[in-house]
Design an enzyme around this catalytic site. Structure first.
Site: not given
Ligand code: ATP
Ligand code: LTN
Length: 341
Positions: A204, A118, A201
């Site tokens: 969001k 990040k 991965k």
């Molecule tokens: P950002 O895009 O804002 O970094 P993110 O979509 O990766 O966010 P987080 O808020 O970081 O989501 O994660 C919230 C929860 O959802 C965590 O437990 C994370 O491991 C899980 N999570 C997020 N994206 C995934 C994914 N693609 N597959 C499985 N678990 C996920």
């Protein structure tokens, strides 16, 4: 002494309201939380204080926070069984986080993969909060004497760091200062991948929105995104993350929704084409999300009800969190306003 939870394990997790939640958040986090809430004392937060480590538009942050909360409840998290709250409404998170800032080392924070990723994207003005982010997360976890922290693979390193700091402080101030937590990684769908770049991965805040299924996407949008999902130039449907990340991702999504084994799914696709796999996956996702989407919209129309749920949950969380802060303050030598020593 740590607060007494009887024989129940304490489980805590959170999601950042950085945008609308995705299928990754749902399959990798929320769906598993729903299963856990009956047998454990659960705390599920919307971590708005973490979200501001990256610049957020205030009205979008507010909307994403409501959306996340409504999604938790719509997905089946029951406020009678679990505590659902917004991080910033429990001030003890920021309080304990400061203490942990004084016991963590710059070296160990510099090794955090998420920080490296990040901060590389943040250009020359890297917010300090991005660096100390894992300490706010450690505070979230340690405040409630959590035993297990359900997270995706990507967050495992932060839980390991939380363990290190908890052990460090326990050896200074007594073994019962903090419960030392463990990460809890669900086997299936631990990592839902981006539909356009299946080696990354699903997230969001992905740049290309076609790679992410958002929980409020319409059935048509979901179908189109799956139809366009990146696969490979072969034709065989088999599970091979290295050689066939796109196809493997679709199979994993199906497995996470249906509970079927990958082997069974693969057997069902012998002789079939990628188009079948894509359309079937889309149909399953649409079906899975439909009731959740309906309930989310109903809840978002009734903020009064959401506020009532929040108020009750936040009060209970705050009571527990305050106990921990008092215990830590006392041990490190702060004078508590209640009772001189
Ligand atoms: P950002 O895009 O804002 O970094 P993110 O979509 O990766 O966010 P987080 O808020 O970081 O989501 O994660 C919230 C929860 O959802 C965590 O437990 C994370 O491991 C899980 N999570 C997020 N994206 C995934 C994914 N693609 N597959 C499985 N678990 C996920
Ligand atoms: N950093 C996590 C979100 C998060 C969290 C937590 C998860 C903040 N505090 C406490 C588990 C426990 C993320 O980005 N997924």
């Amino acid at each position: 002494m740590a607060a007494d939870h009887g024989s129940k394990q304490v489980i805590l997790s959170g999601i950042q309201p950085t945008n609308r939640l995705t299928l990754g958040n749902y399959l990798g986090a929320i769906k598993n939380w729903v299963k856990l809430q009956s047998d454990a004392a659960c705390y599920f937060m919307v971590v708005d204080q973490h979200a501001i480590t990256v610049r957020q538009d205030p009205s979008e942050l507010r909307e994403a926070t409501w959306f996340a909360l409504a999604s938790y409840i719509a997905a089946g998290i029951d406020a009678e069984k679990a505590s659902i709250f917004i991080q910033s409404q429990v001030p003890q998170h920021a309080q304990l986080s400061w203490i942990l800032n004084c016991y963590a080392y710059v070296g160990e924070l510099s090794r955090m993969t998420q920080y490296k990723d990040k901060s590389a994207k943040a250009g020359s003005n890297i917010p300090v909060g991005l660096f100390t982010y894992p300490l706010l997360m450690a505070a979230d976890i340690l405040l409630y004497d959590s035993h297990l922290v359900p997270v995706g693979e990507d967050q495992k390193q932060h839980v390991e760091l939380t363990r290190d700091i908890a052990e460090r402080m326990n050896s200074l101030y007594g073994a019962d200062t903090f419960v030392v937590p463990k990460p809890f990684i669900a086997k299936i769908a631990a990592r839902v991948m981006d539909l356009q770049t299946p080696t990354a991965k699903m997230s969001k805040s992905a740049v290309n929105e076609n790679g992410s299924i958002f929980l409020n996407d319409t059935p048509k949008q979901i179908e189109n995104k799956f139809k366009r999902a990146m696969t490979d130039s072969e034709t065989e449907i088999r599970f091979d993350i290295e050689q066939k990340p796109g196809v493997s991702n679709l199979l994993s999504i199906q497995a996470a929704i249906t509970g079927d084994s990958i082997e069974n799914l693969v057997a069902r696709y012998v002789g079939k084409q990628y188009g079948h796999l894509k359309l079937d996956t889309a149909a399953l996702v649409i079906q899975e999300l439909e009731p959740l989407q309906k309930r989310t919209q109903e809840l978002l129309q009734d903020k009064g009800e959401l506020n009532r749920i929040l108020k009750k949950s936040a009060e209970a969380a705050q009571a527990h969190a305050e106990k921990t802060v008092q215990r830590v303050y006392e041990r490190i030598g702060f004078i508590l306003p209640t009772g001189a020593r």
